[in-house]
Scaffold this motif. Sequence first.
Motif, mmCIF file in Angstrom:
data_model
loop_
_atom_site.group_PDB
_atom_site.id
_atom_site.type_symbol
_atom_site.label_atom_id
_atom_site.label_comp_id
_atom_site.label_asym_id
_atom_site.label_seq_id
_atom_site.Cartn_x
_atom_site.Cartn_y
_atom_site.Cartn_z
ATOM 1 N N UNK A 600 -15.348 8.418 -3.619
ATOM 2 C CA UNK A 600 -15.284 7.655 -2.383
ATOM 3 C C UNK A 600 -14.136 6.654 -2.447
ATOM 4 N N UNK A 601 -13.524 6.443 -1.300
ATOM 5 C CA UNK A 601 -12.420 5.487 -1.226
ATOM 6 C C UNK A 601 -12.316 5.010 0.218
ATOM 7 N N UNK A 602 -11.861 3.795 0.387
ATOM 8 C CA UNK A 602 -11.629 3.275 1.734
ATOM 9 C C UNK A 602 -10.310 2.530 1.765
ATOM 10 N N UNK A 603 -9.767 2.413 2.946
ATOM 11 C CA UNK A 603 -8.452 1.792 3.102
ATOM 12 C C UNK A 603 -8.343 1.225 4.511
ATOM 13 N N UNK A 604 -7.643 0.117 4.651
ATOM 14 C CA UNK A 604 -7.453 -0.479 5.972
ATOM 15 C C UNK A 604 -5.961 -0.638 6.251
ATOM 16 N N UNK A 605 -5.612 -0.419 7.505
ATOM 17 C CA UNK A 605 -4.243 -0.633 7.972
ATOM 18 C C UNK A 605 -4.339 -1.558 9.182
ATOM 19 N N UNK A 606 -3.807 -2.743 9.076
ATOM 20 C CA UNK A 606 -3.782 -3.643 10.222
ATOM 21 C C UNK A 606 -2.525 -3.379 11.037
ATOM 22 N N UNK A 607 -2.683 -3.418 12.343
ATOM 23 C CA UNK A 607 -1.587 -3.039 13.241
ATOM 24 C C UNK A 607 -1.334 -4.182 14.228
ATOM 25 N N UNK A 608 -0.148 -4.793 14.186
ATOM 26 C CA UNK A 608 0.175 -5.855 15.160
ATOM 27 C C UNK A 608 0.284 -5.274 16.570
#
Length: 755
Positions: A600-608
Amino acid sequence: MSMLFSEGLKPYEGELSAEIQIGLREIRDFFGLEQVSVLAYDKNHIAIPVTYKVSIPPLGTVGGIDIREEEPVLIKISLNRYPDHVPLILSNRKDFPKKHLAHLYVSRTSEEPGKFCLVRNNPNEWFAGVRMSDLLAVGEQWLFKAAIGRLSDDGEEFDPIRLERYSGYHVYKYDVLHEVVRKDERFLSDLGMALLFSCILNDHDKKYGSLTYKTLFSVPFSQLDTIVKVIEELNTKAKSKSNSPLLSILVWRVDGEIEAEYSSSLPKAFGDLRQYFNQRGIDIDATLAVFENLGLREKRGLPIVHAIKRPKKMVGYGGHYEFINFCVLTPETKGVPIPDDAEVWCQSNLEPFSPDLAAKLSGERRSSKTVYIGAGSLGSKMIIHDARSGKMDIGVVDEDKLLQHNLARHALYDDKVGVNKAEAIIRQISDMFEADITTGFRAFAMAVEFVADNVFEEYEWLVDSSASLLVQNWLARKQFSTSLKVSRCEIADDGRLGLLYIEGENRNPRIDDLINMAYFSAISNVALESWRRRDSEREFSTIDVGLGCSSTTTVMPDDIISFHSSVFSRLLHQEQSKSSIGGEGLIYLSQIETEGIPRLHSETITVPAFESMSCQEGSGWEIRMAAGTSARLLSLCKQNARIETGGVLVGMANYKTSTIHIFDLIEEPQDSKGTCTGFIRGVKGLSEIIEAVKEKTGGLVGYIGEWHSHPMDLEGLSARDRATIEELAVVNRKVPIPTCAVIVTNRKILPFIFL
């Protein structure tokens, strides 16, 4: 006269298991004995008589309770089930003050020894992790606490009677019954009684011991005829006794006298129950006569709830009344008096599932008003997650019906097949909260575009779980109040990848910005690149779901969907409670490797926020540039001073929303030529760059247009620009993509779009 129970027991002469012998040695060592005496308690148990040394306060026991410095007890051990079954510690004294102590189990008869209630949870589970000596130490502490008046955790509250054995349950809200008694809302003025609208929840085995009742509300005398007719109609339609409605009885003493003593035993027969009530000034015969005269006698047991006023409020509740639940096994024939030997069962009370109970059990309170678009396999699970945490404002939009093949992955079961999904899931969660007002649960059995605009104004969050491109396009075009937070979730790459998108402040970045940015991010993100590569090569499976019917779908197991739904639900709740992304948008990736041992793995990408610009030629199209793109264009224009420069735009177009997304730009290739009056864009190395982008994004992102500067600040297309655009348009229509040209001056960015 014998004062110890052990004096009436004989020595045990049978064999003892190795486990019991180990336990006996622990008892011997704990009490410092040379040997222990083993007595036969009954055919299944032995009893070990021992004496505790109790530390009594210098001024005596609190309240003068009769706890002595030496307290004789019996350790009752199961011959067949030890050590899986916890031994009981019983008082060996016949004059033990059972009526004045909390944390004692109710005995079968008043002559039985008092049984210490040592732990709140399942005692067998507790004993599985400790030794006999630990149990004995807890018993010692129990007697010490009894001597100092601290058996209750909170001395300002009253502990309820402890039932060791009970037959079935009576489910009701404590507050509902408490208000009836507190306000003295009598069914008839001369009797302390009320009638309760109840139903049988479980009677599958047709045994009285399995009866479980659920009570919803008190029945006023003025509404009795209506309620009786409803009960008769429902019972006529009922296919089984389960869920069949009936009336229960609630009784209390009208003089308001407080009872501080505990009942050491409870009635087992109707004659004993009559005496039990008579001792408290309750005329149960007169109460039952009212019941009988109204023709309300039931064939499958008569539930009677007794309200006892205590000197303090009950532990865990806000009222002073304790409720004891009985079930009288009445004769099968109406009109026949209840005989004295009719069995009476004690039942345990359970609080019905409610928002407060859900919040306590889940350790969180979900209160954001949420509307879901799509109640399919993913959405239905997320809706259930919200409901089980006590969220009471949920709207569901779905125009489809639940079909047989949906059972493979849907949260609902076969009893809802053929029902609209939105209506079915709302019915399901409403049934969970039968004792509560559920008007906040609303179903919209229609396509989302037909839902009235004012409906969305009632919600704080919109969650699109439809996996529908139609809905995605609708969301991109739709104007909502800025107070509505929009999100979308989907599962991709055969279940390996879950994607959750949350829009930024004022809907910027928008859902389509985030989805398309996820495609573009495949250039640098391994998980997204793997998905886009596999997706570009995918052949969708056509699965037969009925004669003449088929469904194009991605084959995926239910547990994979459940995994992603749980992760999405958790993240959405956290963002609804306290945002961690501020005003930016979010792309969240939940990843599971399905081959071999799951990883299992998770990742976040914040987008302006994206920059939005309209076409200068009035085409109605919109350009949405990723943050920083326009600043980069203006900077390149200034860097080249009076010499024109240019390049190509990287992005994608959507004809349904009339939107071009620009994520990146490629500066002028090496063979480009720029002057003060014009720019000719070269081609050297350009096709290789574009192909690399297309390959990593699965062909979704690529060349989308041209850009060049007008350092002399010409805010429009030159004649040469228009001629070049006409040539490009012929080629682009074959792709097809719109022809996009962006003019960059020293201060402005001017987009032009031609179809």
